[in-house]
Design a protein around this motif. Structure first.
Motif, PDB file in Angstrom:
ATOM      1  N   LEU A 507      20.350 -77.879 -17.123  1.00 36.08           N
ATOM      2  CA  LEU A 507      20.617 -76.581 -16.504  1.00 36.08           C
ATOM      3  C   LEU A 507      22.020 -76.543 -15.907  1.00 36.08           C
ATOM      4  O   LEU A 507      22.744 -75.547 -16.045  1.00 36.08           O
ATOM      5  CB  LEU A 507      19.566 -76.295 -15.435  1.00 36.08           C
ATOM      6  CG  LEU A 507      18.149 -76.020 -15.942  1.00 36.08           C
ATOM      7  CD1 LEU A 507      17.151 -76.019 -14.797  1.00 36.08           C
ATOM      8  CD2 LEU A 507      18.096 -74.687 -16.674  1.00 36.08           C
ATOM      9  N   ARG A 510      24.613 -75.980 -18.595  1.00 37.23           N
ATOM     10  CA  ARG A 510      24.717 -74.604 -19.077  1.00 37.23           C
ATOM     11  C   ARG A 510      25.378 -73.701 -18.042  1.00 37.23           C
ATOM     12  O   ARG A 510      26.132 -72.799 -18.394  1.00 37.23           O
ATOM     13  CB  ARG A 510      23.327 -74.078 -19.436  1.00 37.23           C
ATOM     14  CG  ARG A 510      22.661 -74.873 -20.540  1.00 37.23           C
ATOM     15  CD  ARG A 510      21.357 -74.243 -20.971  1.00 37.23           C
ATOM     16  NE  ARG A 510      20.631 -75.105 -21.895  1.00 37.23           N
ATOM     17  CZ  ARG A 510      19.515 -74.757 -22.526  1.00 37.23           C
ATOM     18  NH1 ARG A 510      19.005 -73.550 -22.339  1.00 37.23           N
ATOM     19  NH2 ARG A 510      18.914 -75.602 -23.345  1.00 37.23           N
ATOM     20  N   TRP A 511      25.073 -73.914 -16.778  1.00 35.75           N
ATOM     21  CA  TRP A 511      25.681 -73.086 -15.736  1.00 35.75           C
ATOM     22  C   TRP A 511      27.169 -73.392 -15.544  1.00 35.75           C
ATOM     23  O   TRP A 511      27.899 -72.567 -15.005  1.00 35.75           O
ATOM     24  CB  TRP A 511      24.942 -73.274 -14.415  1.00 35.75           C
ATOM     25  CG  TRP A 511      23.752 -72.397 -14.294  1.00 35.75           C
ATOM     26  CD1 TRP A 511      23.642 -71.086 -14.640  1.00 35.75           C
ATOM     27  CD2 TRP A 511      22.469 -72.757 -13.751  1.00 35.75           C
ATOM     28  NE1 TRP A 511      22.378 -70.598 -14.372  1.00 35.75           N
ATOM     29  CE2 TRP A 511      21.635 -71.613 -13.822  1.00 35.75           C
ATOM     30  CE3 TRP A 511      21.941 -73.927 -13.224  1.00 35.75           C
ATOM     31  CZ2 TRP A 511      20.324 -71.611 -13.366  1.00 35.75           C
ATOM     32  CZ3 TRP A 511      20.630 -73.913 -12.784  1.00 35.75           C
ATOM     33  CH2 TRP A 511      19.832 -72.775 -12.850  1.00 35.75           C
ATOM     34  N   ALA A 514      30.230 -70.937 -16.448  1.00 39.35           N
ATOM     35  CA  ALA A 514      30.720 -69.824 -15.626  1.00 39.35           C
ATOM     36  C   ALA A 514      31.918 -70.284 -14.799  1.00 39.35           C
ATOM     37  O   ALA A 514      31.959 -71.408 -14.308  1.00 39.35           O
ATOM     38  CB  ALA A 514      29.606 -69.324 -14.714  1.00 39.35           C
ATOM     39  N   THR A 744      17.568 -72.273  -8.122  1.00 37.10           N
ATOM     40  CA  THR A 744      18.390 -71.978  -9.300  1.00 37.10           C
ATOM     41  C   THR A 744      19.783 -71.512  -8.898  1.00 37.10           C
ATOM     42  O   THR A 744      20.783 -71.930  -9.500  1.00 37.10           O
ATOM     43  CB  THR A 744      17.704 -70.909 -10.162  1.00 37.10           C
ATOM     44  OG1 THR A 744      17.438 -69.745  -9.373  1.00 37.10           O
ATOM     45  CG2 THR A 744      16.397 -71.435 -10.719  1.00 37.10           C
ATOM     46  N   ARG A 747      22.094 -74.379  -7.651  1.00 39.45           N
ATOM     47  CA  ARG A 747      22.585 -75.229  -8.725  1.00 39.45           C
ATOM     48  C   ARG A 747      23.598 -74.499  -9.599  1.00 39.45           C
ATOM     49  O   ARG A 747      24.546 -75.109 -10.106  1.00 39.45           O
ATOM     50  CB  ARG A 747      21.412 -75.748  -9.546  1.00 39.45           C
ATOM     51  CG  ARG A 747      20.724 -76.906  -8.829  1.00 39.45           C
ATOM     52  CD  ARG A 747      19.300 -77.093  -9.206  1.00 39.45           C
ATOM     53  NE  ARG A 747      18.737 -78.224  -8.486  1.00 39.45           N
ATOM     54  CZ  ARG A 747      18.296 -78.158  -7.222  1.00 39.45           C
ATOM     55  NH1 ARG A 747      18.361 -77.017  -6.550  1.00 39.45           N
ATOM     56  NH2 ARG A 747      17.793 -79.224  -6.628  1.00 39.45           N
ATOM     57  N   ARG A 748      23.398 -73.206  -9.764  1.00 42.45           N
ATOM     58  CA  ARG A 748      24.414 -72.444 -10.500  1.00 42.45           C
ATOM     59  C   ARG A 748      25.736 -72.441  -9.739  1.00 42.45           C
ATOM     60  O   ARG A 748      26.805 -72.596 -10.336  1.00 42.45           O
ATOM     61  CB  ARG A 748      23.932 -71.014 -10.719  1.00 42.45           C
ATOM     62  CG  ARG A 748      24.965 -70.144 -11.397  1.00 42.45           C
ATOM     63  CD  ARG A 748      24.394 -68.878 -11.960  1.00 42.45           C
ATOM     64  NE  ARG A 748      25.390 -68.159 -12.742  1.00 42.45           N
ATOM     65  CZ  ARG A 748      25.121 -67.160 -13.550  1.00 42.45           C
ATOM     66  NH1 ARG A 748      23.870 -66.768 -13.705  1.00 42.45           N
ATOM     67  NH2 ARG A 748      26.078 -66.553 -14.216  1.00 42.45           N
ATOM     68  N   GLY A 752      29.367 -74.189 -11.026  1.00 39.86           N
ATOM     69  CA  GLY A 752      30.491 -73.352 -11.412  1.00 39.86           C
ATOM     70  C   GLY A 752      31.474 -73.026 -10.328  1.00 39.86           C
ATOM     71  O   GLY A 752      32.469 -72.336 -10.587  1.00 39.86           O
ATOM     72  N   LEU A 853      20.747 -64.240 -13.440  1.00 36.63           N
ATOM     73  CA  LEU A 853      21.147 -65.473 -12.780  1.00 36.63           C
ATOM     74  C   LEU A 853      20.794 -66.711 -13.587  1.00 36.63           C
ATOM     75  O   LEU A 853      21.238 -67.811 -13.264  1.00 36.63           O
ATOM     76  CB  LEU A 853      20.484 -65.568 -11.398  1.00 36.63           C
ATOM     77  CG  LEU A 853      20.878 -64.487 -10.386  1.00 36.63           C
ATOM     78  CD1 LEU A 853      20.030 -64.597  -9.135  1.00 36.63           C
ATOM     79  CD2 LEU A 853      22.352 -64.597 -10.031  1.00 36.63           C
ATOM     80  N   PRO A 855      20.665 -69.178 -17.016  1.00 29.54           N
ATOM     81  CA  PRO A 855      21.574 -69.452 -18.134  1.00 29.54           C
ATOM     82  C   PRO A 855      21.064 -68.811 -19.413  1.00 29.54           C
ATOM     83  O   PRO A 855      19.859 -68.651 -19.608  1.00 29.54           O
ATOM     84  CB  PRO A 855      21.573 -70.980 -18.229  1.00 29.54           C
ATOM     85  CG  PRO A 855      20.284 -71.398 -17.621  1.00 29.54           C
ATOM     86  CD  PRO A 855      19.990 -70.400 -16.544  1.00 29.54           C
TER      87      PRO A 855
END
Length: 861
Positions: A507, A510-511, A514, A744, A747-748, A752, A853, A855
């Motif tokens: 995850l 993938r994030w 951004a 989530t 972690r995003r 990023g 929000l 991915p």
């Protein structure tokens, strides 16, 4: 697409208002004007009307409206007010049965029953006027059937026999001089930046690029965009990858047969099930394949294209996919004619032969001998009675698991990465994480985000003491919930730790795509759920994922409402009821059409309407005195919506409900106080939209439906079942048992952004900076809830200085952040509940939904 009862065709302007809180203003014809003062006064009147509905105009929008001619402003303003009213449910009158609600409501429903019997007796032939005794010139009141003379009808507003209103209902005016004590934050309307075509294209890319199945609102909006847009514009706006299969089918079906090129179909159709979804969508059905319609015939060119695509798929997967939906594929075969082209498309012909059990030696059927290995494809019977049988992938997996051959099962599951991740908990029960983890690491880049998040959430919650009890939301036309007791071999947190780290690392990878310079997070995101089971969620004013918690209004009273309109020639009786339980989920009482008052007016029902003829329909209310209910031993209040005479919600042209905050005996329905408004849908007769926790002063958004049949639905009949379901949902969505938006979003942000601001629940803001050699996983660990700052706490001026000129990702539980903090920033914003931050221009800071929000890399499996 299949028609949606509660989602009539919208204009693009209505969609932009609901999605982006934006209004497109077409300028008036150029020329000299001496009526600008009149337009300015018109904008002031429009702002006053919008203020009565809890909305304000952003300055750019107010200036654009003031530049219109008075005639154009009148048209634009009327349309805007209508759309705002429709969003709030204020586009129709809401008048309670008892005009003195909530004060003058009889404490026993027997009195209402007696008035109905009185009305029945008054309908006998040759009756005099029940008010003055006059005989002749008698009319029957449509509201209650009492017989009055024309003179008495002209003098009365309400029937003196039963108290019901006469004639057409009229909405009670609201007072602008005395605003409600608990008015929620206003919603800001912005001027659309750019053209409507550009906004259409942007919305289309957002909806097609989401990585989770579309909600009913998303499906309806996508249908609107596809209906309004030129097919060539749609084809050009499509992203290179549409992650969700149902969305792919919906879009491609709208482009058939002319605008969908062979290359476009080949790019987006990757399995036989994708082709089947397309056929169902082309036939006007929902591509989820739950209730497929009768399939439409296909143009010859399209039929040949689809056969060529089917023949190019892996033969093992092709046969397996056809056997997954045998009845529907047999009907599809009648349209595709695969045996007519068996020499050209041998794999497709063989797959249909396996499906139908067709004789492979039939005249004219030519099959390639090496299409499938001999150990998977066998002939049963002699040559004259031969039938094809196929031992597929699913059966092999089940056999491997049943015999305990973990290595064989993993080798088979490696071919289907999504299925491997969905079975991850089952595989870990063998107690061999060192065998599972290497295979998992190899396949994770190919797994859809829904399966990733579901597996991660379940494995992270293994340390919870109630893990053996789960609530599942099965896929289907009904948003139902079922309780499961899991008595299998438990998986310890230590066994799941390695797999959790792999899922989290994927995850984060993938994030990391951004590019954010800073992020602003809200600790209250821990109260909001992650949007995973989204296919059957209600269309709502405030769209929050199921399992989200919201604080109750500061007002000590809460008002629930239910409004519906029945179809022609069908009487529909909906009922708004509230079931009351104590802290141990023991039934305490109820408030419904049989018990209009609970306690000392702790809960008051407005009266029972048994019909809702068009055009005005009927509305029922329930007032809840939260303090009085708590003092009476009530902790949990469950609002329940019943269809008494067993008419499903989907059959109604209008059916909506919601929550108002109120302090006193104001108008029954005040649009400024609408906290939530949602639509009733589905083939259901009983809905449990939310659970009120009076002790914690929280609203748990459950959004589930109960299958029911037989009619005469009421709380007393379902009290035990409702209590068990409410308890199970309350425990299932308890903090820590499910993934939250905090987990989530944090972690995003860690993946990023190098600078993260966390607004704590007490309003203070902490600063986190990522170290030069610190990995995303380590930074995310430091942000883990509850976050502990590694730097100073910031003031508003510090925050504004820190964010100035940066690309910012802001993810907030409530929108009460000062808009000045983002005034000189760009980026994107998610907020659960509306607030002051909505004043930030949409053109500068884009608006996100909870699904945005997540991915979007990889496709669903």
């Amino acid at each position: 697409m299949a028609p949606t009862t509660h989602a009539p065709d919208e204009t693009l302007a209505a969609l932009l208002l609901r999605r982006l809180s934006s209004v497109a203003v077409a300028p008036s014809a150029p020329g000299l004007r001496d009526d600008a003062w009149l337009s300015a006064r018109g904008v002031a009147a429009l702002e006053a009307e919008l203020a009565d509905r809890g909305h304000v105009l952003a300055p750019p929008l107010a200036r654009a409206l003031a530049a219109l001619s008075p005639a154009d402003l009148a048209v634009q303003g009327s349309l805007l007010l209508h759309e705002v009213d429709r969003l709030l449910g204020n586009d129709r009158p809401h008048i309670p049965l008892f005009r003195g609600f909530p004060e003058d409501v009889p404490e026993h429903a027997h009195s209402l029953y007696a008035t109905r019997i009185h009305a029945l007796l008054a309908r006998q032939p040759f009756q005099p006027c029940v008010r003055c005794g006059r005989v002749g010139d008698i009319v029957e009141l449509p509201s209650c059937a009492h017989l009055l003379c024309s003179r008495c009808v002209a003098d009365l507003e309400y029937c003196e026999c039963c108290g019901m209103r006469l004639g057409l209902p009229t909405a009670a005016p609201t007072s602008r001089e005395e605003p409600p004590a608990d008015t929620p934050p206003v919603r800001v309307l912005h001027l659309l930046d750019g053209t409507q075509d550009a906004a259409l294209t942007a919305l289309l890319r957002i909806l097609t690029g989401r990585a989770v199945p579309p909600t009913p609102a998303d499906r309806a909006d996508l249908d609107t965009l596809l209906r309004l847009a030129d097919p060539a514009v749609v084809a050009a706006a499509l992203p290179a990858e549409i992650p969700v299969r149902e969305t792919r089918a919906r879009v491609l079906a709208a482009l058939l047969p002319d605008a969908a090129s062979d290359d476009l179909l080949a790019r987006h159709l990757r399995s036989a099930t994708d082709v089947l979804r397309l056929l169902v969508a082309w036939s006007g059905g929902e591509p989820d394949l739950v209730a497929p319609p009768r399939l439409r015939s296909l143009p010859r060119r399209l039929r040949r294209t689809l056969l060529r695509l089917l023949d190019g798929f892996d033969p093992h997967r092709l046969v397996e996919d056809l056997r997954r939906h045998p009845g529907l594929w047999k009907r599809a075969g009648e349209l595709l004619h695969p045996f007519e082209h068996s020499a050209r498309h041998p794999r497709a012909a063989l797959a249909f032969a396996v499906l139908r059990g067709t004789d492979p030696f039939a005249p004219g059927l030519t099959l390639a001998g090496d299409v499938l290995p001999a150990d998977e494809l066998r002939l049963v019977g002699g040559e004259s009675t031969a039938r094809l049988t196929f031992h597929g992938w699913g059966a092999q997996v089940e056999r491997a698991l049943a015999t305990g051959d973990l290595l064989w099962a993993l080798e088979l599951l490696r071919r289907r990465p999504g299925e491997l991740v969905r079975r991850l908990h089952q595989l870990l029960r063998w107690g061999a994480p060192e065998v599972v983890e290497p295979v998992l690491a190899d396949v994770l880049p190919s797994v859809g985000v829904s399966a990733l998040l579901a597996a991660w959430g379940r494995l992270r919650a293994l340390s919870h003491p109630l893990d053996s009890t789960r609530v599942v939301f099965p896929r289907g036309r009904l948003a139902a919930a079922h309780r499961l007791d899991d008595w299998g071999v438990p998986v310890s947190p230590a066994q799941a730790h390695g797999c959790c780290r792999l899922l989290e690392a994927e995850l984060l990878r993938r994030w990391a795509t951004a590019d954010w310079e800073a992020a602003v997070l809200d600790a209250g995101l821990a109260d909001l759920g992650v949007p995973l089971a989204t296919r059957q969620t209600s269309r709502a004013l405030v769209e929050l994922p199921r399992g989200s918690r919201q604080p109750l209004p500061d007002a000590m009273r809460l008002r629930l409402f239910l409004h519906w309109v029945q179809p022609p020639k069908v009487r529909v009786d909906l009922d708004l009821s509230v079931a009351l339980y104590d802290a141990h989920w023991r039934f305490v009482g109820l408030c419904d059409y049989t018990h209009l008052v609970h306690g000392e007016k702790a809960a008051v029902h407005s009266g029972d309407f048994t019909a809702a003829p068009a055009p005005h329909g009927a509305t029922e209310f329930v007032d809840l005195d939260l303090a009085a209910l708590r003092d009476g031993g009530v902790r949990f209040a469950l609002p329940v919506l019943f269809s008494f005479n067993d008419v499903p919600f989907d059959d109604l042209p209008v059916a909506l409900a919601g929550v108002l905050g109120t302090e006193g005996p104001r108008a029954a329905f005040d649009p400024r106080l609408v906290r939530q408004r949602f639509e009733l849908s589905g083939d259901s007769r009983v809905s449990l939209p939310l659970v009120l926790d009076l002790e914690e002063r929280e609203l748990l958004w459950t959004d589930v439906q109960l299958p029911a049949a037989g009619g005469a639905h009421n709380v007393w009949r379902y009290r035990d079942r409702l209590g068990r379901l409410g308890r199970d949902l309350f425990l299932h969505f308890a903090p820590g048992r499910q993934l939250s938006l905090w987990e989530t979003a944090s972690r995003r942000a860690a993946a990023g952004a190098g600078t993260v601001l966390v607004r704590q629940r007490d309003g203070s803001v902490d600063l986190f900076r990522r170290g030069g050699d610190e990995s995303s996983a380590d930074f995310a660990e430091r942000l883990a809830f509850p976050a502990v700052a590694d730097g100073q706490r910031l003031t508003e001026s510090d925050i504004a200085q820190l964010l100035r000129g940066k690309r910012v990702l802001a993810v907030l539980a409530t929108g009460d952040l000062s808009p000045a903090l983002l005034a000189e920033s760009s980026g994107a914003l998610f907020r659960g509940l509306p607030g002051r931050v909505d004043a930030v221009p949409v053109a500068r800071v884009a608006r996100l939904s909870a699904s945005d929000l997540l991915p979007s890399e990889a496709t669903d499996e």
